[in-house]
Design a protein around this motif. Structure first.
Motif, PDB file in Angstrom:
ATOM      1  N   GLU A  94      54.324 -51.748   2.755  1.00 26.99           N
ATOM      2  CA  GLU A  94      53.651 -50.685   3.492  1.00 26.99           C
ATOM      3  C   GLU A  94      54.579 -49.481   3.589  1.00 26.99           C
ATOM      4  O   GLU A  94      55.717 -49.591   4.051  1.00 26.99           O
ATOM      5  CB  GLU A  94      53.278 -51.167   4.896  1.00 26.99           C
ATOM      6  CG  GLU A  94      52.559 -50.124   5.731  1.00 26.99           C
ATOM      7  CD  GLU A  94      52.285 -50.592   7.144  1.00 26.99           C
ATOM      8  OE1 GLU A  94      51.693 -49.809   7.924  1.00 26.99           O
ATOM      9  OE2 GLU A  94      52.675 -51.736   7.487  1.00 26.99           O
ATOM     10  N   LEU A  95      54.099 -48.339   3.124  1.00 27.79           N
ATOM     11  CA  LEU A  95      54.893 -47.116   3.158  1.00 27.79           C
ATOM     12  C   LEU A  95      54.747 -46.453   4.528  1.00 27.79           C
ATOM     13  O   LEU A  95      53.640 -46.164   4.976  1.00 27.79           O
ATOM     14  CB  LEU A  95      54.434 -46.155   2.058  1.00 27.79           C
ATOM     15  CG  LEU A  95      55.169 -44.819   1.971  1.00 27.79           C
ATOM     16  CD1 LEU A  95      56.609 -45.023   1.551  1.00 27.79           C
ATOM     17  CD2 LEU A  95      54.457 -43.884   0.996  1.00 27.79           C
ATOM     18  N   SER A  97      56.757 -43.632   5.459  1.00 28.03           N
ATOM     19  CA  SER A  97      57.267 -42.259   5.442  1.00 28.03           C
ATOM     20  C   SER A  97      56.464 -41.427   4.454  1.00 28.03           C
ATOM     21  O   SER A  97      55.678 -41.953   3.666  1.00 28.03           O
ATOM     22  CB  SER A  97      58.756 -42.241   5.081  1.00 28.03           C
ATOM     23  OG  SER A  97      58.972 -42.901   3.838  1.00 28.03           O
ATOM     24  N   ASP A  98      56.671 -40.125   4.486  1.00 29.04           N
ATOM     25  CA  ASP A  98      55.963 -39.208   3.593  1.00 29.04           C
ATOM     26  C   ASP A  98      56.716 -39.114   2.276  1.00 29.04           C
ATOM     27  O   ASP A  98      57.718 -38.401   2.164  1.00 29.04           O
ATOM     28  CB  ASP A  98      55.851 -37.830   4.257  1.00 29.04           C
ATOM     29  CG  ASP A  98      55.036 -36.854   3.415  1.00 29.04           C
ATOM     30  OD1 ASP A  98      54.545 -37.259   2.347  1.00 29.04           O
ATOM     31  OD2 ASP A  98      54.900 -35.690   3.829  1.00 29.04           O
ATOM     32  N   PHE A  99      56.233 -39.833   1.265  1.00 32.44           N
ATOM     33  CA  PHE A  99      56.938 -39.873  -0.018  1.00 32.44           C
ATOM     34  C   PHE A  99      56.950 -38.505  -0.696  1.00 32.44           C
ATOM     35  O   PHE A  99      57.937 -38.129  -1.331  1.00 32.44           O
ATOM     36  CB  PHE A  99      56.292 -40.910  -0.935  1.00 32.44           C
ATOM     37  CG  PHE A  99      56.948 -41.008  -2.285  1.00 32.44           C
ATOM     38  CD1 PHE A  99      58.165 -41.657  -2.436  1.00 32.44           C
ATOM     39  CD2 PHE A  99      56.363 -40.427  -3.400  1.00 32.44           C
ATOM     40  CE1 PHE A  99      58.784 -41.740  -3.683  1.00 32.44           C
ATOM     41  CE2 PHE A  99      56.977 -40.502  -4.650  1.00 32.44           C
ATOM     42  CZ  PHE A  99      58.185 -41.161  -4.779  1.00 32.44           C
ATOM     43  N   VAL A 109      53.185 -42.014  -3.675  1.00 33.92           N
ATOM     44  CA  VAL A 109      53.888 -43.154  -4.243  1.00 33.92           C
ATOM     45  C   VAL A 109      52.884 -43.917  -5.104  1.00 33.92           C
ATOM     46  O   VAL A 109      51.712 -44.069  -4.755  1.00 33.92           O
ATOM     47  CB  VAL A 109      54.472 -44.038  -3.115  1.00 33.92           C
ATOM     48  CG1 VAL A 109      53.366 -44.639  -2.274  1.00 33.92           C
ATOM     49  CG2 VAL A 109      55.376 -45.113  -3.672  1.00 33.92           C
ATOM     50  N   GLU A 112      50.090 -46.472  -4.125  1.00 30.53           N
ATOM     51  CA  GLU A 112      49.040 -46.023  -3.218  1.00 30.53           C
ATOM     52  C   GLU A 112      48.104 -45.007  -3.878  1.00 30.53           C
ATOM     53  O   GLU A 112      47.199 -44.477  -3.240  1.00 30.53           O
ATOM     54  CB  GLU A 112      49.649 -45.416  -1.953  1.00 30.53           C
ATOM     55  CG  GLU A 112      50.331 -46.441  -1.058  1.00 30.53           C
ATOM     56  CD  GLU A 112      50.658 -45.892   0.323  1.00 30.53           C
ATOM     57  OE1 GLU A 112      50.580 -44.655   0.495  1.00 30.53           O
ATOM     58  OE2 GLU A 112      50.983 -46.695   1.206  1.00 30.53           O
ATOM     59  N   ASN A 151      58.490 -44.143  -9.471  1.00 30.93           N
ATOM     60  CA  ASN A 151      58.626 -43.219  -8.343  1.00 30.93           C
ATOM     61  C   ASN A 151      60.042 -42.651  -8.377  1.00 30.93           C
ATOM     62  O   ASN A 151      61.011 -43.373  -8.129  1.00 30.93           O
ATOM     63  CB  ASN A 151      58.375 -43.958  -7.029  1.00 30.93           C
ATOM     64  CG  ASN A 151      57.004 -44.595  -6.983  1.00 30.93           C
ATOM     65  OD1 ASN A 151      55.986 -43.919  -6.929  1.00 30.93           O
ATOM     66  ND2 ASN A 151      56.957 -45.931  -7.016  1.00 30.93           N
ATOM     67  N   ILE A 167      63.258 -43.552   2.121  1.00 28.20           N
ATOM     68  CA  ILE A 167      61.886 -44.007   1.956  1.00 28.20           C
ATOM     69  C   ILE A 167      61.744 -45.245   2.835  1.00 28.20           C
ATOM     70  O   ILE A 167      62.495 -46.215   2.673  1.00 28.20           O
ATOM     71  CB  ILE A 167      61.585 -44.351   0.482  1.00 28.20           C
ATOM     72  CG1 ILE A 167      61.747 -43.109  -0.393  1.00 28.20           C
ATOM     73  CG2 ILE A 167      60.184 -44.936   0.333  1.00 28.20           C
ATOM     74  CD1 ILE A 167      61.658 -43.398  -1.873  1.00 28.20           C
ATOM     75  N   LEU A 169      59.900 -48.493   4.162  1.00 26.46           N
ATOM     76  CA  LEU A 169      58.951 -49.507   3.727  1.00 26.46           C
ATOM     77  C   LEU A 169      58.993 -50.689   4.680  1.00 26.46           C
ATOM     78  O   LEU A 169      60.026 -50.961   5.308  1.00 26.46           O
ATOM     79  CB  LEU A 169      59.276 -49.976   2.305  1.00 26.46           C
ATOM     80  CG  LEU A 169      59.330 -48.888   1.214  1.00 26.46           C
ATOM     81  CD1 LEU A 169      59.999 -49.432  -0.035  1.00 26.46           C
ATOM     82  CD2 LEU A 169      57.929 -48.384   0.898  1.00 26.46           C
TER      83      LEU A 169
END
Length: 491
Positions: A94-95, A97-99, A109, A112, A151, A167, A169
């Motif tokens: 699960e991300l 932060s704002d990639f 990312v 997603e 990425n 990043i 996760l």
């Protein structure tokens, strides 16, 4: 607190990360024997990630050998990533932060992205071989990123300051912060750290619960000067694990820094690019298992890595007489040593790639089918020894070794040579008779003897290095234009 927990097993709270770096895809691709070595090993690494059911791949730089890879190299990498990292298997990361703000890319990312089915996301930084160049400052990693296969993170876009943001996760209860910093020229990075212009940002929630991994691609030791490497002492002590690219020697055990209390792994390259002692260690790929603030590491030998053995001998210590009459005896001895190394290299390959259930006949057949090994014999001829022409001597091993043109290196100690050590007392330095001047030293010598008023010597040196090492045909032209523009503004 010891963070290594060997009891960690795959599960809903365990993040499994395959670590790889310095694949140098495209290295020796014009060599008739070694042409496919680099991409075959890279493909094995990606296949391993799929077989080991990892959650993600973290790449430490120098995926490609040059920053303008050939169509063949790019095709092989994209083929491997598409075949083994795309699919219907759900990614459980699960991300948080704002990639986009971290990477500078317009795309999310990749796992997603609703237009792509990614089963194993790849997070990669750029090294010194595949860094960004040209007016658009694009790297091969940017091409792979826009295609949705990797990425690209850890970009350094400013020459005056670096802000390293993670990043974030999460899988189950495990929170994972991935920090990255693409390659920066060592001297510039040293200056930025000294001036306090490198900052590492931390999440403002659950700050102490994150497992923090930092991925860098720099010199780990001061090879040329005290400013030509990244000291561990300047890195923040909240980091838990440092994945260190750029160094090609594989050291499979993570080393604890007792002062900073983080572990550092130097995984080395996946193929041999220099016939030196450090590269003779077996090549590995690694799987890092993270659960909470604990981790363990699995080292997996690479089976497609071409076997390589190196040995140093001294003719005087072997008991030979420097008389020209005995030149044939020396030649026969050197050939015998090479034959011994070939046999040892093949045995080493068989041991790495076979199991105990294979019978003798199968093992022998496997040995016959093994790839030609890389062999390096360093010969010390101090004492006036004469040897046969090396090129002619090497041709005896056509069809037996992969590096026919550079099996032997001949050197002779000059014990009378002394140089001044600027960092301490005078020291005796041994020079090799066969030592060759590097392009850097030639340019430096030329600049020192010239009177350059507008073009800084170091800048010219770097531009020529880019032109030669990375085949960047515009490097010198762009540098001169930039300097002219700068000087014009000053006037």
């Amino acid at each position: 607190m010891d963070q290594i927990d060997r009891s960690i097993e795959p599960g809903e709270d365990t993040i499994r990360i395959l670590l790889t770096t310095d694949n140098h895809v495209g290295y020796k691709e014009n060599d008739p024997i070694r042409t496919d070595d680099s991409w075959k090993t890279f493909n094995e690494i990606v296949v391993t990630a799929k077989e080991q059911d990892v959650d993600m791949i973290v790449h430490g730089g120098d995926l490609f050998d040059v920053n303008k890879p050939s169509k063949k190299s790019m095709y092989r990498v994209m083929e491997s990533l598409r075949s083994h990292c795309l699919g219907d298997r759900p990614c459980e990361l699960e991300l948080l932060s704002d990639f986009n703000s971290l990477s500078g890319d317009l795309f999310p990312v990749n796992y997603e992205d609703p237009n792509i089915n990614v089963s194993i996301p790849v997070f990669a930084i750029s090294g010194n071989h595949d860094d960004a160049t040209g007016s658009s400052l694009l790297s091969p990693m940017d091409v792979l990123a826009v295609s949705g296969l990797v990425n690209n993170f850890g970009k350094v876009t400013s020459a005056s300051e670096i802000n390293v943001a993670p990043i974030l996760l999460q899988k189950g209860t495990t929170k994972f912060a991935l920090y990255g910093m693409s390659h920066v020229k060592d001297e510039r990075l040293f200056r930025l750290f000294r001036e306090g212009n490198v900052k590492f940002l931390r999440p403002n929630m659950y700050t102490e619960e994150w497992f923090n991994l930092l991925c860098v691609h720099q010199n780990h030791h001061p090879y040329t000067s005290q400013k030509s490497y990244l000291p561990e002492s300047v890195l923040p002590d909240f980091i838990d694990f440092i994945y260190w690219g750029h160094e090609h020697e594989c050291l499979p055990e993570p080393q604890l820094n007792p002062i900073k209390n983080f572990h550092t792994l130097l995984p080395g390259s996946s193929i041999v690019t220099s016939l030196i002692d450090g590269e003779s260690n077996p090549k590995h790929v690694f799987i890092l298992n993270v659960k909470g603030k604990k981790f363990n590491l699995e080292a997996i030998p690479l089976k497609t890595a071409r076997p390589f053995l190196i040995e140093a001998i001294s003719l005087a210590e072997e008991g030979f007489d420097p008389s020209p009459v005995l030149t044939n005896d020396v030649t026969n001895f050197l050939c015998h040593k090479v034959e011994e190394l070939i046999e040892k290299a093949l045995e080493k390959y068989v041991q790495t790639n076979t199991n105990s259930s294979m019978d003798t006949e199968e093992a022998e057949q496997f040995k016959k089918d093994a790839p030609l090994p890389l062999i390096r014999l360093k010969v010390d001829v101090t004492g006036g020894f004469q040897v046969e022409n090396l090129q002619r001597l090497s041709r005896r091993f056509v069809g037996k070794v992969a590096n026919v043109d550079d099996i032997f290196t001949i050197h002779q100690k000059n014990t009378s040579a002394r140089v001044k050590n600027t960092d301490g007392p005078k020291a005796d330095i041994t020079f090799n008779k066969s030592s060759t001047l590097t392009i850097n030293s030639l340019i430096s010598n030329f600049v020192e003897e010239s009177t350059l008023h507008l073009l800084p010597g170091q800048g010219i040196n770097n531009a020529v290095k880019e032109f030669i090492d990375k085949d960047d045909k515009n490097a010198i032209n762009e540098y001169i234009k930039k300097e002219i523009k700068r000087e014009t503004k000053i006037l």
